[in-house]
Design an enzyme around this catalytic site. Structure first.
Site, PDB file in Angstrom:
ATOM      1  N   ARG A  27     -66.546  11.070 105.574  1.00 26.79           N
ATOM      2  CA  ARG A  27     -66.508   9.618 105.789  1.00 26.79           C
ATOM      3  C   ARG A  27     -66.011   8.894 104.554  1.00 26.79           C
ATOM      4  O   ARG A  27     -65.883   7.684 104.533  1.00 26.79           O
ATOM      5  CB  ARG A  27     -67.898   9.081 106.170  1.00 26.79           C
ATOM      6  N   TRP A  74     -68.468   3.991 100.645  1.00 21.33           N
ATOM      7  CA  TRP A  74     -67.024   3.723 100.730  1.00 21.33           C
ATOM      8  C   TRP A  74     -66.925   2.234 100.482  1.00 21.33           C
ATOM      9  O   TRP A  74     -67.181   1.429 101.373  1.00 21.33           O
ATOM     10  CB  TRP A  74     -66.482   4.111 102.099  1.00 21.33           C
ATOM     11  N   ASN A  98     -74.825   0.588 105.689  1.00 17.31           N
ATOM     12  CA  ASN A  98     -73.428   0.815 106.063  1.00 17.31           C
ATOM     13  C   ASN A  98     -72.992  -0.430 106.822  1.00 17.31           C
ATOM     14  O   ASN A  98     -73.708  -0.919 107.677  1.00 17.31           O
ATOM     15  CB  ASN A  98     -73.312   2.056 106.965  1.00 17.31           C
ATOM     16  N   LYS A 486     -43.456   8.134 112.667  1.00 15.09           N
ATOM     17  CA  LYS A 486     -44.614   8.860 113.214  1.00 15.09           C
ATOM     18  C   LYS A 486     -44.154  10.136 113.904  1.00 15.09           C
ATOM     19  O   LYS A 486     -44.725  11.206 113.719  1.00 15.09           O
ATOM     20  CB  LYS A 486     -45.376   7.971 114.209  1.00 15.09           C
ATOM     21  N   GLU A 489     -42.766  12.783 111.331  1.00 16.58           N
ATOM     22  CA  GLU A 489     -43.650  13.417 110.344  1.00 16.58           C
ATOM     23  C   GLU A 489     -44.693  14.326 110.985  1.00 16.58           C
ATOM     24  O   GLU A 489     -45.252  15.177 110.303  1.00 16.58           O
ATOM     25  CB  GLU A 489     -44.306  12.377 109.436  1.00 16.58           C
ATOM     26  N   HIS A 505     -22.906  -0.385 116.591  1.00 18.52           N
ATOM     27  CA  HIS A 505     -22.097  -0.232 115.362  1.00 18.52           C
ATOM     28  C   HIS A 505     -22.157   1.198 114.845  1.00 18.52           C
ATOM     29  O   HIS A 505     -22.081   1.420 113.640  1.00 18.52           O
ATOM     30  CB  HIS A 505     -22.603  -1.213 114.301  1.00 18.52           C
ATOM     31  N   LYS A 604     -51.041  13.285 101.685  1.00 18.03           N
ATOM     32  CA  LYS A 604     -51.600  11.999 102.113  1.00 18.03           C
ATOM     33  C   LYS A 604     -51.253  10.902 101.116  1.00 18.03           C
ATOM     34  O   LYS A 604     -51.071   9.760 101.484  1.00 18.03           O
ATOM     35  CB  LYS A 604     -53.122  12.095 102.257  1.00 18.03           C
TER      36      LYS A 604
END
Ligand code: AGP
Length: 609
Positions: A27, A74, A98, A486, A489, A505, A604
């Protein structure tokens, strides 16, 4: 996306808490801590950085006791530090939290006026003082937590301990998950099932507004009125790894499905509806600075650059402000004409992308004001920028960026509203109107997610193709680029995103029956022109996958596949089209048997040039 764990029973709490926190590492965290009650003494251990730091601290300074709570943070408010790490204490009360408390500043000022001293920069600390204050009024811990929760606005899952009740943990939630379990060793709680599976597969999910009361002997749940609730046990058959993914097969599709929450969280507490204004306290820029900003630059890389391009169309159409958008690796080597007092917006999920960081440093050298739109609190970009808008997505684990992109675009909507109101281009009424549009986006995204099976069906028809072309116009041209990225990759299929009007064109030479063409065709002022482009594609026998505004029947006979997108203002359509293209790319990659979370050759975070 913090992690919460709690235990009370016959075993030593610290090892159970630490192992539970380790199961919550996915998390994301930037600091962690535990609190226990040992022989009537409240003991707290906290550390910044990896969980191994807390592990080492506990090895050096072990703690006893058979009751405790723990937390992996986080950060959303306040940089990562030991001081801001949870648990937070007020007298003999300690809590972990949280979520996001929207009204924490007002509560903080009220509590300071009552004599409470704050040690951290977090929104969480107000909860500890509210609970402590209620206890001084003779409440039980459960009553005190319920009273404190009644003052809170925003989202939260809370666990609290008090020396006054050394065998009881109290928990409550609103908008954030909280799960409990009981076995012969005692009672457990956590912010999701993952850490509980080591102790029991039969869990109790707390519902919003309910209070959970955990003792060594039992779990109890009461409602807001204090009435007992008979909450049935739920059997969890997932293994721990599946639980980290919330039951989804991988992080990417889990993160795609998190986007309604991400949008709601990124908007949460950041506007004043009555005045039709955005409220961005971390912007750290005065109205004058924004009014007198000579030019606005947006610089980023990859998917974040696509968000920046959306920002260009948005700022020019919504608030009539021209924007220069650049790729980080180009900006820094081009002798850019950036000047003092320009506003330089750097967009980055990680806040560590070298090309974006160096571009922002270049801008600062020229005297520009740097605003970071970033997901990771305390990241290098967040620390070096003059102002920040956090995207509050929680950790984005999958290499392909999905929810971070959405969060970035929502942050740009808030920034456009803010600048538009500050510059007097938007009235309060217009501001309220835009806020109404923004607040509809989560439900529209939810509507698309519910139609995922239709996108999987389209993927099944085209996943073997070797080349795709994505076409979009106006504010959805960047979405054509993003949809193609997307696909590239995670499926390794060659795909190009193009401005639909540009196809004639050159790229039209590529088109044949083997090249699916994805056409973004919302009912906006460019619709007819986009339909013309679609006809040009059809005339060359290419299969067309058309994403259209819900109810549009005109294209059904022109395209091999049609996917409806809920109607929203054209300037807000990028988020919806992006979500549909994320799912299309995802299912094509899954059908090709590829690892969608860890695509080959990709990292990442690209911390090198
Ligand atoms: C997006 O799917 C890619 N993983 C990549 O393009 C990414 O957006 C880019 O590297 C920028 O990363 P940042 O947002 O962390 O700066």
């Amino acid at each position: 996306m913090c992690g919460i764990i709690g235990f009370v029973g016959s075993q030593q709490a610290a090892p159970i808490l630490l192992n539970g926190l380790k199961r919550l590492e996915y998390r994301g965290y930037d600091s962690a801590g535990i609190a226990v009650i040992d022989n009537g003494e409240l003991i707290i251990r906290r550390s910044v950085g990896k969980l191994s730091q807390l592990d080492a601290l506990l090895a050096e300074q072990p703690v006893g006791g058979t009751i405790g709570i723990g937390h992996t943070r986080w950060a959303t408010h306040g940089r990562p530090s030991e001081q801001n790490a949870h648990p937070h204490r007020s007298g003999d009360v300690v809590i972990v939290h949280n979520g996001i408390i929207e009204n924490y500043l007002a509560l903080k000022h009220r509590l300071e006026a009552q004599g409470y001293r704050f040690d951290s920069e977090t929104d969480t600390e107000v909860i500890a003082h509210l609970v402590a204050a209620a206890l001084t009024r003779g409440r039980t811990l459960a009553q005190a937590v319920r009273e404190a929760a009644q003052d809170l606005q925003g989202s939260y899952a809370i666990a609290a301990l008090s020396v006054a009740e050394p065998a009881t943990i109290v928990t409550t939630r609103s908008g954030c998950p909280l799960v409990m379990a009981h076995n012969e060793q005692g009672s457990f709680l956590a912010s999701d099932v993952t850490p509980l599976l080591a102790h029991s597969r039969d869990v109790v999910y707390l519902e919003d507004g309910e209070i959970g009361i955990l003792t060594p002997e039992r779990l109890a749940v009461v409602d807001e009125a204090g009435q007992a609730v008979d909450r049935p046990l739920v059997r969890i058959d997932w293994d721990a790894e599946a639980a980290e993914k919330g039951g989804y097969p991988d992080f990417m599709v889990k993160e795609i499905h998190e986007q309604p929450r991400v949008i709601a969280d990124t908007l949460r507490g950041r506007y004043r509806y009555d005045s039709g204004e955005a409220d961005l306290p971390d912007l750290a820029m005065t109205a004058e600075e924004l009014i007198h900003a000579r030019r606005i630059w947006i610089v980023a890389c990859g998917t974040s650059w696509h968000a920046g391009l959306v920002g260009k169309y948005l700022f020019e159409e919504m608030i009539r402000k021209p924007v220069q958008v650049d790729i980080g690796s180009e900006f820094r080597y081009r002798e850019p004409m950036i000047q003092k007092d320009d506003l330089f917006v750097a967009i980055s999920q990680s806040g560590e992308t070298a090309d974006t960081l160096e571009a922002a440093r270049e801008a600062k050298k020229h005297g520009a004001r740097v605003l970071a739109i970033v997901n990771v609190v305390g990241s290098t970009l967040a620390r070096e920028a003059d102002g920040v808008i956090y995207t509050r997505c929680g950790p984005e684990i999958s290499v392909a960026s999905t929810k971070a992109f959405t969060g970035q675009v929502i942050a740009l909507y808030l920034l456009a509203l803010h600048i538009g109101r500050v510059r007097g281009i938007l009235s309060a009424e217009e501001g309220r109107w835009w806020l109404d549009q923004y607040l509809m986006i989560p439900s529209r995204v939810e509507h698309i997610l519910k139609r995922e099976a239709d996108l999987r069906s389209i993927a099944e028809r085209f996943y073997t193709k070797r080349n795709f072309l994505y076409l979009g116009r106006g504010i959805n041209y960047p979405i054509a680029l993003e949809g193609a990225l997307k696909l590239k990759e995670i499926s390794y299929i060659h795909a190009e995103g193009y401005a639909a009007g540009e196809m004639k064109h050159g790229p039209i030479a590529l088109i044949d029956e083997e090249m699916p063409v994805v056409v973004l065709a919302p009912r906006d002022r460019l619709y007819e022109k986009t339909v013309n482009n679609l006809m040009e594609v059809r005339a060359r026998n290419a299969p067309v996958i058309a994403l259209v505004t819900e109810g549009d029947q005109e294209l059904a006979h022109l395209a091999e596949a049609v996917f409806p997108i809920p109607h929203v203002h054209p300037l807000l359509s990028p988020v919806l089209f992006a979500v549909a293209l994320q799912l299309l790319a995802y299912h094509i990659a899954v059908l090709r048997g590829l690892d969608v979370d860890r695509p080959r050759n990709l990292a990442k975070c690209v911390t090198v040039e």
